[in-house]
Design an enzyme around this catalytic site. Structure first.
Site, PDB file in Angstrom:
ATOM      1  N   ASP A 197      27.719-117.123 -28.895  1.00 42.07           N
ATOM      2  CA  ASP A 197      28.918-117.386 -30.061  1.00 42.07           C
ATOM      3  C   ASP A 197      29.170-118.763 -30.494  1.00 42.07           C
ATOM      4  O   ASP A 197      29.864-119.156 -31.094  1.00 42.07           O
ATOM      5  CB  ASP A 197      30.158-116.530 -29.530  1.00 42.07           C
ATOM      6  CG  ASP A 197      30.702-117.212 -28.228  1.00 42.07           C
ATOM      7  OD1 ASP A 197      30.486-118.169 -27.770  1.00 42.07           O
ATOM      8  OD2 ASP A 197      31.238-116.113 -27.435  1.00 42.07           O
ATOM      9  N   HIS A 206      20.694-117.367 -23.951  1.00 42.14           N
ATOM     10  CA  HIS A 206      20.357-116.207 -24.584  1.00 42.14           C
ATOM     11  C   HIS A 206      20.469-116.592 -26.309  1.00 42.14           C
ATOM     12  O   HIS A 206      20.445-115.708 -27.194  1.00 42.14           O
ATOM     13  CB  HIS A 206      21.308-115.070 -24.603  1.00 42.14           C
ATOM     14  CG  HIS A 206      21.145-114.557 -23.180  1.00 42.14           C
ATOM     15  ND1 HIS A 206      22.043-113.290 -22.794  1.00 42.14           N
ATOM     16  CD2 HIS A 206      20.236-114.593 -22.319  1.00 42.14           C
ATOM     17  CE1 HIS A 206      21.631-113.240 -21.589  1.00 42.14           C
ATOM     18  NE2 HIS A 206      20.383-113.824 -21.219  1.00 42.14           N
TER      19      HIS A 206
HETATM   20  P1  OAD Z   1      29.274-107.844 -19.874  1.00 38.17           P
HETATM   21  O1  OAD Z   1      30.054-107.205 -21.150  1.00 38.17           O
HETATM   22  O2  OAD Z   1      28.128-107.092 -19.559  1.00 38.17           O
HETATM   23  O3  OAD Z   1      30.350-108.268 -19.127  1.00 38.17           O
HETATM   24  C1  OAD Z   1      31.511-108.949 -19.378  1.00 38.17           C
HETATM   25  C2  OAD Z   1      32.468-109.339 -18.225  1.00 38.17           C
HETATM   26  O4  OAD Z   1      33.656-109.890 -18.469  1.00 38.17           O
HETATM   27  C3  OAD Z   1      32.979-107.873 -17.364  1.00 38.17           C
HETATM   28  O5  OAD Z   1      32.380-108.110 -16.137  1.00 38.17           O
HETATM   29  C4  OAD Z   1      34.335-108.029 -17.427  1.00 38.17           C
HETATM   30  O6  OAD Z   1      35.099-107.374 -16.469  1.00 38.17           O
HETATM   31  C5  OAD Z   1      34.614-109.386 -17.790  1.00 38.17           C
HETATM   32  N1  OAD Z   1      35.723-109.716 -18.381  1.00 38.17           N
HETATM   33  C6  OAD Z   1      36.140-109.115 -19.814  1.00 38.17           C
HETATM   34  N2  OAD Z   1      37.413-109.853 -20.029  1.00 38.17           N
HETATM   35  C7  OAD Z   1      37.646-110.840 -19.195  1.00 38.17           C
HETATM   36  C8  OAD Z   1      38.549-111.878 -19.387  1.00 38.17           C
HETATM   37  N3  OAD Z   1      39.583-112.138 -20.269  1.00 38.17           N
HETATM   38  N4  OAD Z   1      38.546-112.739 -18.258  1.00 38.17           N
HETATM   39  C9  OAD Z   1      37.449-112.708 -17.195  1.00 38.17           C
HETATM   40  N5  OAD Z   1      36.482-111.706 -17.099  1.00 38.17           N
HETATM   41  C10 OAD Z   1      36.638-110.812 -18.193  1.00 38.17           C
HETATM   42  O7  OAD Z   1      29.009-109.267 -20.530  1.00 38.17           O
HETATM   43  P2  OAD Z   1      27.592-110.291 -19.955  1.00 38.17           P
HETATM   44  O8  OAD Z   1      27.927-110.224 -18.627  1.00 38.17           O
HETATM   45  O9  OAD Z   1      27.964-111.462 -20.732  1.00 38.17           O
HETATM   46  O10 OAD Z   1      22.506-110.223 -23.576  1.00 38.17           O
HETATM   47  O11 OAD Z   1      26.544-109.640 -20.632  1.00 38.17           O
HETATM   48  C11 OAD Z   1      25.274-110.149 -20.476  1.00 38.17           C
HETATM   49  C12 OAD Z   1      24.244-110.175 -21.596  1.00 38.17           C
HETATM   50  O12 OAD Z   1      24.345-108.509 -21.746  1.00 38.17           O
HETATM   51  C13 OAD Z   1      24.860-110.552 -22.745  1.00 38.17           C
HETATM   52  O13 OAD Z   1      24.322-111.973 -22.744  1.00 38.17           O
HETATM   53  C14 OAD Z   1      23.898-109.709 -23.765  1.00 38.17           C
HETATM   54  C15 OAD Z   1      23.996-108.443 -23.180  1.00 38.17           C
HETATM   55  O14 OAD Z   1      22.713-107.611 -23.259  1.00 38.17           O
HETATM   56  C16 OAD Z   1      21.787-110.241 -24.690  1.00 38.17           C
HETATM   57  O15 OAD Z   1      22.018-109.816 -25.737  1.00 38.17           O
HETATM   58  C17 OAD Z   1      20.420-110.617 -24.472  1.00 38.17           C
END
Ligand code: OAD
Length: 260
Positions: A119, A134
């Protein structure tokens, strides 16, 4: 260097102070790495990928939208999905968590921010040393010849085409099954292996190779810290885990350590 293992804290403004050990490590650390995921942008109003109720993937299967196979099968569906996400990002602003990371960078001599987010909000907030593992959803390139383009139409009946070779345009993001940008990945691994403190913030830690960076840091003796709304597979392996919103915890941390 790690004094305490697996110390978990439920963060609450009124109930918790940061552990003295943790503050001490952070104050003296000169090399710090932060890995961020979708959770960091959640308080800016963007949806995460895997949270049960409000996740992008809850509506769509990733392999239906974010893979070369999906693009080959139905390019317009994939294009439209990214156009919709790009539109959602317009008008979205960094939140206090993004700005606290800028403050950290301003005070730590070697600070590397690795993000899985596409983003662009870290740079928008003012972070400088950012590795976008990414890609970035705002960039568009030709799927055939790789030429980047600044202008295209989203409201066409089919996917816009490259003016150079006529190939279909695609977002400059990494899809499932695609290699990460080599320079960014190498820099991320190098920084993770040599940092004093490693933060994993707002990521579920299930997508590789980003998820393995915490282990690279840990195996090289750094203090590993997690900030997340919920426990993750990494939680039991870290030195300090703070459960709560990164947009609240990070500004409070910056205040506790540097008084900003
Ligand atoms: P996820 O959606 O898998 O995880 C988001 C995490 O953020 C979760 O563990 C939530 O508990 C946490 N969370 C939510 N709101 C929050 C807040 N306000 N403060 C702190 N934590 C919070 O997203 P990513 O781990 O980023 O890749 O996913 C990794 C990758 O999976 C992405 O980059 C994307 C996706 O497939 C690609 O598109 C290649």
């Amino acid at each position: 260097m790690c004094p305490i293992t697996n110390t978990n804290f439920s963060y609450s403004k009124t109930l918790m102070e940061f552990p003295v050990d943790f503050i001490r490590f952070l104050t003296s650390a000169t090399r710090v790495v932060v890995l961020t995921g979708a959770g960091v942008s959640q308080e800016s109003g963007l949806r995460t990928f895997r949270d049960a109720q409000d996740a992008l993937w809850a509506q769509y299967k990733p392999e239906d939208l974010a893979s070369p196979e999906a693009f080959a099968r139905d390019p317009k569906l994939v294009w439209d999905w990214y156009a919709w996400r790009r539109e959602a990002i317009k008008g979205v602003r960094p939140n206090p968590g993004h700005y606290a990371l800028v403050e950290m960078e301003n005070r730590i001599p070697a600070f590397t921010l690795i993000t899985q987010n596409v983003d662009g909000l870290h740079r928008f907030a003012g972070s400088r040393n950012v590795l976008e593992l990414h890609g970035n959803i705002q960039r568009v390139r030709c799927a055939e010849c790789g030429t980047f383009t600044e202008t295209w139409g989203d409201d066409t009946e089919s996917v816009p085409l490259c003016v150079v070779c006529g190939g279909m345009l695609r977002p400059d993001v990494i899809w499932f099954g695609e290699a990460l940008p080599r320079a960014e990945l190498e820099a991320a691994v190098k920084a993770s292996r040599s940092c004093h403190v490693y933060f994993s913030i707002g990521t579920s830690g299930v997508v590789q190779p980003a998820a393995s960076l915490a282990y690279a840091a840990r195996n090289n003796g750094s203090v590993v810290v997690e900030i997340n709304a919920e426990p993750t597979p990494l939680t039991s392996k870290v030195d300090f885990a703070f459960h709560g919103k990164s947009g609240e915890i990070l500004p409070d941390l910056a205040k506790a350590v540097w008084g900003v």
